[in-house]
Write a protein that holds these residues in place. Structure first.
Motif, PDB file in Angstrom:
ATOM      1  N   LEU A  26       0.833  -1.207   0.000  1.00 21.96           N
ATOM      2  CA  LEU A  26       0.000   0.000   0.000  1.00 21.96           C
ATOM      3  C   LEU A  26       0.867   1.256   0.000  1.00 21.96           C
ATOM      4  CD1 LEU A  26      -2.873  -0.973   2.465  1.00 21.96           C
ATOM      5  CD2 LEU A  26      -3.040  -0.605  -0.009  1.00 21.96           C
ATOM      6  N   TRP A  27       1.967   1.215   0.732  1.00 12.93           N
ATOM      7  CA  TRP A  27       2.868   2.368   0.788  1.00 12.93           C
ATOM      8  C   TRP A  27       3.443   2.664  -0.600  1.00 12.93           C
ATOM      9  CZ3 TRP A  27       3.956   6.419   3.520  1.00 12.93           C
ATOM     10  CH2 TRP A  27       5.157   7.106   3.301  1.00 12.93           C
ATOM     11  N   ARG A  28       3.995   1.628  -1.242  1.00 13.13           N
ATOM     12  CA  ARG A  28       4.600   1.815  -2.556  1.00 13.13           C
ATOM     13  C   ARG A  28       3.555   2.224  -3.596  1.00 13.13           C
ATOM     14  NH1 ARG A  28       9.007   3.610  -4.183  1.00 13.13           N
ATOM     15  NH2 ARG A  28       8.291   4.144  -6.234  1.00 13.13           N
ATOM     16  N   ALA A  29       2.383   1.597  -3.530  1.00 14.72           N
ATOM     17  CA  ALA A  29       1.312   1.921  -4.475  1.00 14.72           C
ATOM     18  C   ALA A  29       0.845   3.363  -4.306  1.00 14.72           C
ATOM     19  CB  ALA A  29       0.140   0.963  -4.290  1.00 14.72           C
ATOM     20  N   SER A  30       0.782   3.834  -3.082  1.00 20.04           N
ATOM     21  CA  SER A  30       0.382   5.223  -2.832  1.00 20.04           C
ATOM     22  C   SER A  30       1.391   6.185  -3.436  1.00 20.04           C
ATOM     23  CB  SER A  30       0.247   5.479  -1.327  1.00 20.04           C
ATOM     24  OG  SER A  30      -0.752   4.663  -0.767  1.00 20.04           O
ATOM     25  N   LEU A  31       2.662   5.903  -3.233  1.00 18.88           N
ATOM     26  CA  LEU A  31       3.699   6.763  -3.818  1.00 18.88           C
ATOM     27  C   LEU A  31       3.652   6.730  -5.343  1.00 18.88           C
ATOM     28  CD1 LEU A  31       6.744   6.063  -1.479  1.00 18.88           C
ATOM     29  CD2 LEU A  31       5.394   8.156  -1.621  1.00 18.88           C
ATOM     30  N   ASP A  32       3.440   5.545  -5.911  1.00 25.90           N
ATOM     31  CA  ASP A  32       3.353   5.431  -7.365  1.00 25.90           C
ATOM     32  C   ASP A  32       2.155   6.205  -7.915  1.00 25.90           C
ATOM     33  OD1 ASP A  32       5.562   3.807  -7.286  1.00 25.90           O
ATOM     34  OD2 ASP A  32       4.493   1.954  -7.790  1.00 25.90           O
ATOM     35  N   THR A  33       1.032   6.147  -7.209  1.00 21.12           N
ATOM     36  CA  THR A  33      -0.199   6.771  -7.693  1.00 21.12           C
ATOM     37  C   THR A  33      -0.117   8.295  -7.708  1.00 21.12           C
ATOM     38  OG1 THR A  33      -1.444   4.871  -6.875  1.00 21.12           O
ATOM     39  CG2 THR A  33      -2.703   6.846  -7.374  1.00 21.12           C
TER      40      THR A  33
ATOM     41  N   ASP B 113      -9.278   3.468  -4.761  1.00 20.69           N
ATOM     42  CA  ASP B 113      -9.353   2.315  -5.662  1.00 20.69           C
ATOM     43  C   ASP B 113      -8.114   2.213  -6.542  1.00 20.69           C
ATOM     44  OD1 ASP B 113     -11.795   1.604  -4.612  1.00 20.69           O
ATOM     45  OD2 ASP B 113     -12.972   2.516  -6.233  1.00 20.69           O
ATOM     46  N   ALA B 114      -7.617   3.345  -7.024  1.00 20.49           N
ATOM     47  CA  ALA B 114      -6.398   3.331  -7.845  1.00 20.49           C
ATOM     48  C   ALA B 114      -5.206   2.835  -7.033  1.00 20.49           C
ATOM     49  CB  ALA B 114      -6.128   4.729  -8.394  1.00 20.49           C
ATOM     50  N   ILE B 115      -5.111   3.250  -5.774  1.00 18.58           N
ATOM     51  CA  ILE B 115      -4.020   2.793  -4.902  1.00 18.58           C
ATOM     52  C   ILE B 115      -4.133   1.296  -4.655  1.00 18.58           C
ATOM     53  CG2 ILE B 115      -3.085   2.940  -2.550  1.00 18.58           C
ATOM     54  CD1 ILE B 115      -3.865   5.964  -2.650  1.00 18.58           C
ATOM     55  N   LEU B 116      -5.344   0.815  -4.362  1.00 22.26           N
ATOM     56  CA  LEU B 116      -5.542  -0.613  -4.100  1.00 22.26           C
ATOM     57  C   LEU B 116      -5.240  -1.459  -5.338  1.00 22.26           C
ATOM     58  CD1 LEU B 116      -8.763  -0.343  -1.949  1.00 22.26           C
ATOM     59  CD2 LEU B 116      -6.537  -1.194  -1.166  1.00 22.26           C
ATOM     60  N   THR B 117      -5.618  -0.982  -6.516  1.00 20.41           N
ATOM     61  CA  THR B 117      -5.321  -1.701  -7.756  1.00 20.41           C
ATOM     62  C   THR B 117      -3.821  -1.806  -7.964  1.00 20.41           C
ATOM     63  OG1 THR B 117      -7.389  -0.970  -8.751  1.00 20.41           O
ATOM     64  CG2 THR B 117      -5.653  -1.698 -10.259  1.00 20.41           C
ATOM     65  N   ARG B 118      -3.114  -0.718  -7.754  1.00 18.14           N
ATOM     66  CA  ARG B 118      -1.654  -0.724  -7.894  1.00 18.14           C
ATOM     67  C   ARG B 118      -1.002  -1.630  -6.855  1.00 18.14           C
ATOM     68  NH1 ARG B 118       2.559  -1.236 -10.711  1.00 18.14           N
ATOM     69  NH2 ARG B 118       4.380  -0.106  -9.981  1.00 18.14           N
ATOM     70  N   ALA B 119      -1.520  -1.630  -5.619  1.00 16.48           N
ATOM     71  CA  ALA B 119      -0.971  -2.486  -4.559  1.00 16.48           C
ATOM     72  C   ALA B 119      -1.150  -3.961  -4.917  1.00 16.48           C
ATOM     73  CB  ALA B 119      -1.643  -2.172  -3.233  1.00 16.48           C
ATOM     74  N   ARG B 120      -2.298  -4.318  -5.486  1.00 15.03           N
ATOM     75  CA  ARG B 120      -2.507  -5.709  -5.907  1.00 15.03           C
ATOM     76  C   ARG B 120      -1.530  -6.082  -7.019  1.00 15.03           C
ATOM     77  NH1 ARG B 120      -7.933  -4.402  -4.647  1.00 15.03           N
ATOM     78  NH2 ARG B 120      -8.333  -3.595  -6.733  1.00 15.03           N
ATOM     79  N   GLN B 121      -1.284  -5.172  -7.951  1.00 17.51           N
ATOM     80  CA  GLN B 121      -0.319  -5.440  -9.019  1.00 17.51           C
ATOM     81  C   GLN B 121       1.075  -5.678  -8.445  1.00 17.51           C
ATOM     82  OE1 GLN B 121      -0.672  -1.903 -11.372  1.00 17.51           O
ATOM     83  NE2 GLN B 121      -2.463  -2.646 -12.515  1.00 17.51           N
ATOM     84  N   LEU B 122       1.475  -4.860  -7.480  1.00 16.58           N
ATOM     85  CA  LEU B 122       2.794  -5.028  -6.847  1.00 16.58           C
ATOM     86  C   LEU B 122       2.883  -6.357  -6.111  1.00 16.58           C
ATOM     87  CD1 LEU B 122       3.348  -1.419  -5.476  1.00 16.58           C
ATOM     88  CD2 LEU B 122       4.618  -2.528  -7.331  1.00 16.58           C
ATOM     89  N   ARG B 123       1.797  -6.732  -5.453  1.00 14.38           N
ATOM     90  CA  ARG B 123       1.816  -7.993  -4.697  1.00 14.38           C
ATOM     91  C   ARG B 123       1.921  -9.188  -5.640  1.00 14.38           C
ATOM     92  NH1 ARG B 123      -2.417 -10.147  -0.142  1.00 14.38           N
ATOM     93  NH2 ARG B 123      -1.184 -11.956   0.401  1.00 14.38           N
TER      94      ARG B 123
END
Length: 189
Positions: A87-94, A171-181
């Protein structure tokens, strides 16, 4: 040279040889001394002092496979960090296109500065993101988007809050976090 001088010289050489022998005899010996430490409630203890980062110390981004021992905490969070690393990385990416004002990986707070999209001249946005959990869950992230519009006098006026815009960012952050996982999961070879 007198007899007394020779005796002194022999005594000095003997002491030097004895000291060198003792030093060479101790080579390779791991001698550890333990001293008692005062306990907070009074008295003394030989126990190791507790660390604020736990017994394993502090490691960042282990759950993303970016180095370290690979011992990730349950739920994908890195050891010593109170939030989910995905979630941290996805938030920064978003919000990477916005200027960062503050980013605290231990508290899970990301604050951006005002950003004016080039396609909309009279608007600017600011984002606050709070990561609330070590688990990758839909309620593990809260985002708030602030919007201002340019007033007639050239100043900025706050626009009404839009919960749908906040939810789209989450939702955009959660989608990115799932991709990273998914990307970090070991391949089933």
């Amino acid at each position: 040279m007198t007899t007394t001088d020779r005796s002194r010289r022999r005594a000095a050489l003997a002491a030097l040889a004895l000291g060198a022998g003792l030093l060479l005899g101790c080579e390779g010996a791991d001698i550890e001394y333990e001293y008692p430490r005062p306990k907070p409630g009074g008295g003394y203890t030989y126990d190791e002092p507790e660390s604020i980062f736990g017994p394993d110390g502090l490691t960042l981004f282990d759950s993303l496979g970016l180095g370290g021992s690979g011992d990730a905490a349950p739920g994908g969070g890195a050891v010593g960090v109170g939030v989910n690393a995905f979630l941290w990385r996805a938030s920064l990416d978003t919000v990477a296109f916005m200027p960062l004002r503050s980013a605290d990986p231990f508290g899970g707070v990301i604050l951006t500065d005002w950003y004016a999209p080039p396609e909309t001249a009279g608007e600017r946005f600011k984002v606050d993101i709070h990561i609330l959990d070590r688990a990758l869950r839909s309620d593990g992230v809260r985002a708030r988007v602030f919007k201002q519009t340019r007033a007639g006098d050239g100043g900025w006026t706050d626009a009404a809050a839009d919960p749908a815009r906040d939810r789209r960012l989450e939702d955009a952050i959660l989608t990115r976090a799932r991709q990273l996982r998914v990307r970090a999961a070991p391949s089933p070879d």
